[in-house]
Design an enzyme around this catalytic site. Sequence first.
Site, PDB file in Angstrom:
ATOM      1  N   SER A   5      31.453 -27.817-101.957  1.00 35.46           N
ATOM      2  CA  SER A   5      31.412 -26.425-102.395  1.00 35.46           C
ATOM      3  C   SER A   5      30.014 -25.827-102.426  1.00 35.46           C
ATOM      4  CB  SER A   5      32.044 -26.287-103.788  1.00 35.46           C
ATOM      5  OG  SER A   5      33.366 -26.719-103.788  1.00 35.46           O
ATOM      6  N   HIS A  56      28.111 -24.827-107.867  1.00 40.79           N
ATOM      7  CA  HIS A  56      28.394 -23.608-107.105  1.00 40.79           C
ATOM      8  C   HIS A  56      27.226 -22.624-107.207  1.00 40.79           C
ATOM      9  CE1 HIS A  56      32.958 -24.486-107.800  1.00 40.79           C
ATOM     10  NE2 HIS A  56      32.390 -25.340-106.969  1.00 40.79           N
TER      11      HIS A  56
END
Length: 272
Positions: free
Chosen positions: A134, A186
């Site tokens: 991610s 993230h």
Amino acid sequence: MGRPLVYDIIDRPASSCLIALCSAVWLYIQHRSIGYAEVGMSYETVVLQGQYWRILTSSFSHISFLHLVFNMSALWSLGMVEGLKGIGLGITFYVHYTLLLVLLSAALVLGIYHFLVHRFNLELYKRVSAVGYSCVVFGWMTILASKQPSSKLELFGLLSLPINFAPFESLVFTSIIVPKASFLGHLAGIIVGYLIAWGSIQGMTNYWFVSLLAWMVLLLGLSIHRTSSYQFWFLQIEPVADPSVPQLSNSPTLLQSSSFATAPPVFGSQLV
């Protein structure tokens, strides 16, 4: 009929290879019943124990099927970058800066963990183990949002998000549908993505890419050789001790009391 999938794969060769790699790793992990502790990246294993190979294993590993599907769906949609050579992107840019996103986002995550551990005494972050692609996905969302804000991000073939809001929309979305989603991971991808998009990180030519890749392979190979049970026959380190000087024997008592005799437990895990 729509466009045959094979043509899309040809248009996005790098993305297709990365999706195939992550999917193959997921299948291997499921077949071998491998957990977060074996492939994840944590401050303790990477920084304190020198297991630098975990930067790569954690990036391309997924334990949850939903986590894999979300990341690969977003990665496939972001593969449009490979065809945007006209605005300074394209396949060469994609390959070069994917490598940087993997390394720099991991370095930033570890740096944040270091700050939390040493500034706020949050010892938990020493052993939090993170896995997933991610960081790179969020990095490319950010780059595409800056370079071509009119694009859309397709997820699962059902959702269509305006790319200019996609990094932060996805940050909230993953926190809701994916258990243990790593906000810090993230966020690190978004920060590195903005640094690349704004030109703060630039100059990745073929020479620097090959040089960086070669050094990375060498260092990771040495790390695997020194910190895991896997041994490379061509990386044998000659002893430097003088044979004429008496050496202390390996006392079983000392080995049993050594802090390296057992691996530390993993207190948490996060999906990135």
